[in-house]
Design a protein around this motif. Structure first.
Motif, mmCIF file in Angstrom:
data_model
loop_
_atom_site.group_PDB
_atom_site.id
_atom_site.type_symbol
_atom_site.label_atom_id
_atom_site.label_comp_id
_atom_site.label_asym_id
_atom_site.label_seq_id
_atom_site.Cartn_x
_atom_site.Cartn_y
_atom_site.Cartn_z
ATOM 1 N N ASP A 176 98.915 -46.493 0.109
ATOM 2 C CA ASP A 176 98.216 -45.370 1.228
ATOM 3 C C ASP A 176 97.869 -46.068 1.538
ATOM 4 N N GLY A 188 90.743 -38.343 8.117
ATOM 5 C CA GLY A 188 91.932 -38.144 9.241
ATOM 6 C C GLY A 188 91.855 -36.780 9.583
ATOM 7 N N VAL A 212 97.089 -42.353 13.852
ATOM 8 C CA VAL A 212 97.489 -43.813 13.201
ATOM 9 C C VAL A 212 98.493 -43.726 12.016
ATOM 10 N N ARG A 213 98.818 -44.751 11.096
ATOM 11 C CA ARG A 213 99.169 -45.359 10.330
ATOM 12 C C ARG A 213 98.412 -46.436 9.678
ATOM 13 N N VAL A 239 96.702 -48.321 7.018
ATOM 14 C CA VAL A 239 97.658 -50.041 6.928
ATOM 15 C C VAL A 239 96.241 -50.154 5.534
ATOM 16 N N GLN A 297 94.280 -49.988 10.630
ATOM 17 C CA GLN A 297 95.596 -50.352 10.320
ATOM 18 C C GLN A 297 95.354 -51.719 10.673
#
Length: 298
Positions: A99, A213, A233-234, A236, A275
């Motif tokens: 996650d 977040g 954004v995702r 990483v 990211q």
């Protein structure tokens, strides 16, 4: 000019699906060694934002020390204030899950000699626009650095991490405090950042609480409040996202950028960094940040 008085480590990073619980062994899928440490990370972030940056710290006379020094220099950080001492460099043992979350154990090593100012440190701090501090080096050294900065009108920015009570002798010389939610709660006893903010402003003139977040909550003693949402954004790897934010924020403040715009640049830089894998290697350039903010329409 941004001067960072603080820590540098070699990050030993293991990537796993789920972090192990106490007494549990799990399989990892990757491992890397990456120069890091909160101080070094902030210095690299500031330098990549194209502001003159110097680093005051210490490494050991081991292989890690040489790699850390080279990484700082390659990023454009001035390293004349980086000492080499006998023994091992600091290390950070990091577990990153699928996650993008992480847990970290820091072993101080050479960083422990930064319990005081060394020859040339005071002059370097006095000639700066902004001094960045963290708590991975002994409090006594950070307090001495902040005292010199305050005496010369240099803006002092403190990241109170790892989370622990901060003495008034240090806070009294801090201009901007940048804790995350957990650190703000440790300092105030308030788990809600909205309630922690006014409590923190009793000790320092400006506060920016980073909330992952949920973005950033900024306030000052003049009553100004800014709540800046995080960019969607995702994640990483969130390692060093906070350091990226602080380094770029300080770079913009040193450049003379107004606070709201500096917060926006720091937030954009952090969004870019999460990211990518790693700490120092994930930090964006000023051009990367500019393009990201333009593409985000903000």
């Amino acid at each position: 000019m941004v001067t960072v008085f603080g820590s540098c480590n070699m990050d030993l990073v293991a990537y796993v699906a789920t972090p192990p619980r106490r007494g549990e062994t799990v399989h990892g899928r990757a491992f890397s060694t990456v120069p890091g440490g909160k101080g070094a990370n902030q210095a690299i972030a500031a330098a990549r934002a194209e502001v003159g940056t110097r680093f005051l710290g210490a490494v050991g006379d081991d292989e890690f020390g040489g790699r850390i020094r080279a990484t700082l220099a390659e990023a454009g950080v001035e390293t004349t204030g980086l000492r080499t001492v006998e023994g091992h460099s600091g290390t950070a043992h990091i577990v990153v899950d699928d996650d993008g979350g992480n847990s970290i154990i820091v072993v101080g090593g050479a960083n422990d000699v930064m319990d005081r100012l060394h020859p040339g440190d005071a002059e370097a701090i006095a000639a700066s626009d902004c001094l960045l501090l963290q708590l991975e080096t002994p409090l006594r050294g950070a307090s001495a650095a902040a005292e010199v900065a305050a005496a010369h009108g240099v803006r002092v920015v403190l990241t109170p991490a790892p989370a622990e009570p901060v003495p008034e002798s240090l806070l009294s010389n801090v201009d901007l405090l940048v804790p995350n939610e957990h650190e703000a709660a440790v300092l105030t006893g308030e788990s809600d950042p909205e309630r922690a903010l006014p409590a923190l402003l009793d000790s320092v003139p400006e506060v920016a609480v980073t909330m992952g977040g949920e973005g950033v909550l900024y306030g000052n003693r003049s009553g100004e409040r800014v709540r800046m949402p995080a960019f969607p954004v995702r994640a990483v790897d969130t390692t060093a996202a906070g350091d990226t934010f602080v380094g770029v924020l300080a770079a913009e403040l040193a450049r003379g950028t107004d606070t709201t715009e500096a917060l926006r640049h720091g937030s954009g830089a952090a969004a870019l960094s999460i990211q990518r894998k790693g700490a120092s290697g994930s930090m964006p350039s000023r051009e990367d940040i500019r393009e990201f903010l333009e593409d985000s329409g903000s």
